[in-house]
Each structure stands twice: as structure tokens, then as C-alpha cells.
Design an enzyme around this catalytic site. Structure first.
Site, short mmCIF file in Angstrom:
data_model
loop_
_atom_site.label_atom_id
_atom_site.label_comp_id
_atom_site.label_asym_id
_atom_site.label_seq_id
_atom_site.Cartn_x
_atom_site.Cartn_y
_atom_site.Cartn_z
N SER A 155 29.83 -5.05 -18.56
CA SER A 155 30.18 -4.27 -17.37
C SER A 155 31.55 -4.68 -16.90
O SER A 155 31.88 -5.87 -16.89
CB SER A 155 29.16 -4.53 -16.26
N LEU A 177 24.18 2.60 -1.32
CA LEU A 177 24.58 3.89 -1.90
C LEU A 177 23.96 4.06 -3.28
O LEU A 177 24.39 4.86 -4.09
CB LEU A 177 26.11 4.01 -1.96
N SER A 216 23.63 1.99 -6.03
CA SER A 216 24.27 1.58 -7.27
C SER A 216 23.22 1.19 -8.32
O SER A 216 23.41 1.45 -9.51
CB SER A 216 25.22 0.40 -7.02
N THR A 229 10.40 7.27 3.83
CA THR A 229 9.29 8.22 3.79
C THR A 229 8.83 8.48 2.36
O THR A 229 7.68 8.86 2.14
CB THR A 229 9.70 9.57 4.43
N ASP A 237 15.84 8.10 -4.90
CA ASP A 237 17.20 7.89 -5.43
C ASP A 237 17.34 8.46 -6.83
O ASP A 237 18.28 9.17 -7.15
CB ASP A 237 17.51 6.38 -5.47
C1 GLA Z 1 15.56 2.53 -1.18
C2 GLA Z 1 14.51 3.04 -2.18
C3 GLA Z 1 14.17 4.50 -1.91
C4 GLA Z 1 13.81 4.72 -0.45
C5 GLA Z 1 14.86 4.10 0.48
C6 GLA Z 1 14.46 4.17 1.93
O1 GLA Z 1 16.78 3.17 -1.40
O2 GLA Z 1 14.98 2.91 -3.49
O3 GLA Z 1 13.12 4.89 -2.77
O4 GLA Z 1 12.54 4.21 -0.16
O5 GLA Z 1 15.12 2.75 0.14
O6 GLA Z 1 14.35 5.48 2.35
#
Ligand code: GLA
Length: 414
Positions: A68, A123, A125, A36, A169
Site C-alpha cells: 500500500s 468516511l 476507508s 440503524t 457502507d
Molecule cells: C459503521 C458501520 C455501518 C454503520 C455505521 C453507523 O460505519 O460500518 O454499517 O452501522 O457505522 O451508522
């Protein structure tokens, strides 16, 4: 969590001298509001107690050398000409350096990265890496960035790698508060912390399939970005609404008739025919930061719009369920979200379906894929007493790993 003390020691061993600082950037788990954000519609993620740590020492030579613990090959990048070749994680570093071109341009850095986040797994990363690098480098170069500007810079850096990420994220990784989820709105931008009540726990479980954002997922993800823009343009046209710039479903989501009109959208449509039908410039639909999109390719726009508009409503209801401590309702909404992502958005996989079903059967309130999907991880909401059972069921379904995650704070520097 990674202990910064051994990381500092490892840095000294590798670079001969202590790092100036260590940035710790958590991963994220989205509770609800999937696919979304790039439509300008809300999301409800948490930051988690696993992170990527970036130890940095500034240098004066305009060269960034980065190592890394998760990858054998070192990156050596001249700030004047960031080179995006080599390993996937080097591209994220190059993207951050390109975005930071105007910040302390003559300076360089030595960097050591360590992470206990699963790579390529949903998750986040990659966003933890981008946010951690940008926070650490700007602090080391005496022009520290934090909060929203930091999130925006990291998101722009990631778009340079080719995925037209929506920004959820990076925002939760910079702004989250311990013990809280973060409700994020985009049109207009706003965030608010939402307390996670006592008695609610979260488990994440691997599907066993990699979903690397920089790899195979990129095209499937970008197709959905463009597909939802096509749907937004057509809906706005049908509803007689003017939208400027990039058409986003968020611009029509508040109009009651939009949900009904979705069923009038063509089942599939290309950007080119949508632009022709609505007398709009096709560039508004297909322009992506660093990827090409074929404007004659048809996308299943009706199903995409159905998912996005229903998912945005679920975010509101889920936030209210959290506030009211109604965990059964929250679980139901998570299950509905998963079904919508599977049926309409076509981003689940049999392994994600299997692991989500196994966690529900083991007593979770609800479970769904989290992040972009196409593999990666699922999240379950359950009581603290059910955590062990849910983990065991997930491991039995896919081989794991599965573990509890605790809602944590955003990026920090020490
Ligand atoms: C990835 C993208 C986010 C989001 C999700 C789906 O994680 O980086 O911006 O769009 O997919 O919700």
C-alpha cells in the site's frame, strides 16, 4: 480522485509488469440513518469522489503479495492459510481472502493499493478497501463479483475483523449512482437511488480524532449492536410479537405502540437478564462473528432504542425533503440526528459537536456526525455558495481537514 495511470506505473515498477486491472472503490458519507442498518432499519448514504484504488495482477502460486502506498509494510499471505496478524489493513485483506477461499483457490495475486480517503475517519476507508480488494481479486481470477453479492462478501470479510458492521457502507460503495444518494432498506432488502437536487452541496470535516473501526471503536460499536438487540427482544416481548433469530428493532419499528413502549424499557439491562425475562436463548443476543460479548454487561437499552426508532423515521422524512427540494427541513433533520446520537446514542465527542456547530453557524442547512462516530468526520449540507465559508469555519473549529464531497458512482473496474 486518484489517477489510475501513475498507479499502473508504480505497480510496474514494484512488480515488474503491468497490472491486469484497477478497481476504484469510493468512500461514503452517510447523510442520515446512523446506527440503524444493523437494526434492519433504513439508511441514506452517498458514495463520494475520493476512493481507494486496487491494482491487481493474478499469479499462479497461491500467494497474495500486497503493498500500500499509505503503509510501509507489505503483506504476504498464503491463500491456504490467511494470516491476520500485522498491520490493520492486512487484516482486511486476510478477511477478504478467507471469504474468497472457494474462488480460484490455487491462484495468487500481486496487489498495489493507493487511496485519497482519510484513514480511520468515518468516511469508510476500510469498506472501500474491502470492496476494492474483493472486486479486483474476483475480476482478476475470472470470477467477477458485483452488486449485492460483492457488498455482502465485503461485509462478511469486515465482520471477521471484529466489528459487527451492518452492511450500509459496502452496499453504497458497490451500488451508488453519480449525483444520487442511495436509500437502503434491509427488512426486506431493497435499494433505490434518490436524486440530489441542484443547489445542494455537502462538506465533510474532520473532528481531529481518529476512530479506527479495527481498534478502540470496535467494542463501543458492538455494545450498541447488542444493546439494540436487547431492546428489540424486550419490546417484542412487551408487544406480544414473535421474532425469529436475531432480534432487530426493525421487526417492531412498524408497530405504532413500539415508540411509546420504548419509555417502558429498563434504563439499562444486560443480555443475560433480557434473555431470562423473555425466556430466550442468550446467544441470539450476544453472538458476534469474531468478537466476544460479556452477557452480564449492562447497556443503556432505553436510550439506544429511542435513538434508533426516531432515526429511522427521520430517514423517511429526509428522503421526502430531498425529493421536494426542502433543504431547510433536511438540515433540521440532520441536526436532530446529531443531537440524538449525542444524547441517546452517546457516540459523539466534544470535537464532533464543535465542528458540527461551527458549520451550522457558518450557514449550513444542517450538520451531523457521519459514520459510527466516536471521532472521525462530520457532514454538513449547504448551498454551493456557502461551501467555502463552511469549510473555513470547520477548519477554524478543529484544524481540519474539511472539503466538499460530490455524490459519485460505486466501485468500477478498468
Ligand atoms: C459503521 C458501520 C455501518 C454503520 C455505521 C453507523 O460505519 O460500518 O454499517 O452501522 O457505522 O451508522
Amino acid at each position: 480522485m486518484i489517477d489510475p495511470a501513475p498507479l499502473r506505473a508504480a505497480f510496474s515498477e514494484r512488480f515488474g509488469g503491468a497490472p491486469a486491472l484497477v478497481a476504484t472503490a469510493p468512500g461514503r458519507v452517510n447523510l442520515i440513518g446512523e446506527h440503524t442498518d444493523y437494526c434492519g432499519l433504513p439508511v441514506l448514504p452517498i458514495a463520494i469522489d475520493r476512493a481507494t484504488c486496487v491494482a491487481v495482477r493474478p499469479t499462479g502460486d497461491g500467494i497474495v503479495t500486497a503493498v500500500s502506498k499509505q503503509s510501509p509494510r507489505e503483506a504476504r499471505i498464503a491463500r491456504r492459510a490467511p494470516d491476520r496478524q500485522h498491520e490493520p489493513w492486512h487484516r482486511y485483506l486476510a478477511g477478504v481472502l478467507e471469504e474468497l477461499a472457494a474462488v480460484a483457490p490455487g491462484r495468487g495475486a500481486d496487489i498495489l493499493v493507493d487511496s485519497d480517503l482519510p484513514m480511520s475517519g468515518g468516511l469508510s476507508s476500510s469498506s472501500a478497501l474491502s470492496v476494492g480488494l474483493a472486486a479486483a481479486l474476483t475480476a482478476a481470477w475470472d470470477e467477477p463479483l458485483s452488486g449485492e453479492p460483492l457488498a455482502q462478501l465485503a461485509a462478511a470479510a469486515e465482520r471477521r475483523v471484529g466489528v459487527e458492521t451492518g452492511g450500509m457502507d459496502q452496499l453504497v460503495i458497490t451500488m451508488a449512482e453519480p449525483g444520487h444518494a442511495l436509500r437502503i432498506d434491509f427488512l426486506p432488502p431493497a435499494t433505490r437511488a434518490v436524486a440530489i437536487p441542484e443547489g445542494l452541496a455537502f462538506v465533510v470535516a474532520a473532528s481531529g480524532e481518529d476512530a479506527p473501526k479495527g481498534g478502540a471503536v470496535r467494542e463501543a460499536y458492538n455494545e450498541r449492536v447488542v444493546g439494540t438487540r436487547i431492546a428489540a427482544l424486550m419490546l417484542a416481548d412487551m408487544l406480544g410479537v414473535d421474532i425469529e433469530g436475531t432480534p432487530l428493532l426493525g421487526a417492531v419499528a412498524g408497530i405504532d405502540a413500539a415508540v411509546v413502549m420504548v419509555e417502558e424499557l429498563p434504563v439499562t439491562m444486560s443480555a443475560r437478564s433480557a434473555a431470562n425475562a423473555a425466556e430466550a436463548n442468550v446467544e441470539r443476543l450476544v453472538s458476534l462473528t469474531a468478537a466476544h460479548y460479556d452477557s452480564s454487561k449492562k447497556a443503556p437499552v432505553r436510550a439506544y432504542a429511542r435513538h434508533v426508532l426516531s432515526e429511522a423515521e427521520r430517514v423517511d422524512v429526509a428522503e421526502a425533503a430531498l425529493a421536494g427540494g426542502d433543504f431547510a427541513r433536511l438540515g433540521e433533520l440532520m441536526n436532530q440526528s446529531h443531537d440524538s446520537l449525542r444524547q441517546d446514542y452517546k457516540c459523539s465527542t466534544p470535537a464532533l459537536d464543535r465542528v458540527a456547530a461551527a458549520m451550522r453557524k457558518a450557514g449550513a442547512f444542517g450538520a451531523r456526525l457521519t459514520g459510527a462516530g466516536f471521532g472521525g468526520y462530520a457532514v454538513a449540507a449547504c448551498s454551493p455558495e456557502a461551501v467555502e465559508r463552511v469549510i473555513e469555519a470547520a477548519v477554524a473549529a478543529t484544524g481540519g481537514p474539511a472539503f466538499r464531497v460530490v455524490p459519485s458512482g460505486g466501485v468500477s473496474i478498468e
